[in-house]
Design a protein around this motif. Structure first.
Motif, mmCIF file in Angstrom:
data_model
loop_
_atom_site.group_PDB
_atom_site.id
_atom_site.type_symbol
_atom_site.label_atom_id
_atom_site.label_comp_id
_atom_site.label_asym_id
_atom_site.label_seq_id
_atom_site.Cartn_x
_atom_site.Cartn_y
_atom_site.Cartn_z
ATOM 1 N N GLY A 23 5.263 5.219 0.270
ATOM 2 C CA GLY A 23 5.363 3.779 0.383
ATOM 3 C C GLY A 23 6.601 3.195 -0.243
ATOM 4 N N LYS A 26 -2.711 -4.347 0.843
ATOM 5 C CA LYS A 26 -2.628 -5.450 -0.123
ATOM 6 C C LYS A 26 -2.628 -6.774 0.632
ATOM 7 C CE LYS A 26 -0.215 -2.650 -3.448
ATOM 8 N NZ LYS A 26 -0.113 -2.823 -4.848
ATOM 9 N N ILE A 73 -5.854 5.297 -1.584
ATOM 10 C CA ILE A 73 -5.527 4.294 -0.572
ATOM 11 C C ILE A 73 -6.806 3.522 -0.262
ATOM 12 C CG2 ILE A 73 -4.695 3.884 1.772
ATOM 13 C CD1 ILE A 73 -3.016 6.470 1.444
ATOM 14 N N VAL A 104 1.404 8.211 -2.816
ATOM 15 C CA VAL A 104 0.062 7.675 -2.999
ATOM 16 C C VAL A 104 -0.940 8.646 -2.374
ATOM 17 C CG1 VAL A 104 -1.480 5.713 -2.631
ATOM 18 C CG2 VAL A 104 0.992 5.327 -2.780
ATOM 19 N N SER A 151 5.953 -1.714 -3.457
ATOM 20 C CA SER A 151 4.674 -2.402 -3.612
ATOM 21 C C SER A 151 3.482 -1.435 -3.657
ATOM 22 C CB SER A 151 4.481 -3.440 -2.492
ATOM 23 O OG SER A 151 4.379 -2.822 -1.235
ATOM 24 N N TYR A 152 3.637 -0.222 -3.130
ATOM 25 C CA TYR A 152 2.561 0.776 -3.148
ATOM 26 C C TYR A 152 2.907 1.980 -4.007
ATOM 27 C CZ TYR A 152 0.173 -1.743 0.539
ATOM 28 O OH TYR A 152 -0.478 -2.709 1.258
ATOM 29 N N LEU A 207 3.722 1.345 3.799
ATOM 30 C CA LEU A 207 3.029 2.565 3.380
ATOM 31 C C LEU A 207 2.624 3.343 4.622
ATOM 32 C CD1 LEU A 207 1.761 4.345 1.126
ATOM 33 C CD2 LEU A 207 -0.356 3.048 1.457
#
Length: 178
Positions: A89, A106, A102, A97, A92-93, A131
């Motif tokens: 991502g 958002k 997950i 991840v 922001s992620y 992402l």
């Protein structure tokens, strides 16, 4: 009584496969980390059968990785398709991840299915991939592909990234071990 295997970069570079194939039992293709936001981490295809392209497919796709390995001299029945149990991502992620973490897009982001690349992603209001990740559907698509192409099987990185129910690994087992 032992097997000799290796993990290979998605582009099939760096290795003289014809000179080592008589010693190798199978090759695991690392068909992940082939893009990062705003591109897919592990797209299956770049183009649809109708000729449409996914502009966010990444630098290499899983299909291109398999074809590169076959062109490099590895028979399909000695190839294992690698799949990620994580996403890549933007800030922001986070860059890496795990699937287990997950939990949904958002606020202000949306989940999209890329019907050409055969993978999901979250995008922002502008439609930019923020992402790219796998889910049960995309893992199933990759397993179907491996079966259709006559590949030896599938592998993943890594088991601990799956959710507590083991949804991704169960999908692989159901599709590959049948």
């Amino acid at each position: 009584d032992k097997e000799l295997t290796l993990a290979s970069a998605s582009n099939a570079g760096y290795i003289d496969f014809p000179s080592i194939m008589k010693y190798i039992d199978f090759v695991n293709i690392m068909a992940y980390d082939m893009g990062s936001a705003p591109k897919h981490n592990s797209a299956l295809y770049r183009n649809s059968p109708e000729g449409k392209s996914s502009p966010i497919a990444g630098w290499v796709t899983s299909d291109e990785a398999v074809q590169a390995h076959i062109k490099a001299g590895i028979p399909a029945e000695k190839l294992v398709l690698g799949m990620p149990f994580y996403g890549r991502g933007d800030a922001s992620y986070g860059d890496y991840v795990e699937y287990r973490n997950i939990k949904g897009p958002k606020e202000g982001h949306y989940e999209i299915w890329d019907d050409i690349a055969k993978v999901p992603y979250y995008c922002d209001k502008a439609g930019t991939l923020v992402l790219g990740f796998e889910n049960v559907r995309s893992i199933g698509e990759k397993c179907d592909y491996a079966n259709e192409k006559g590949l030896l099987g599938a592998m993943y990185w890594d088991y601990s990234g799956d959710n507590n129910a083991g949804d991704l690994s169960k999908e692989i087992a159901d599709k590959i071990l049948r």
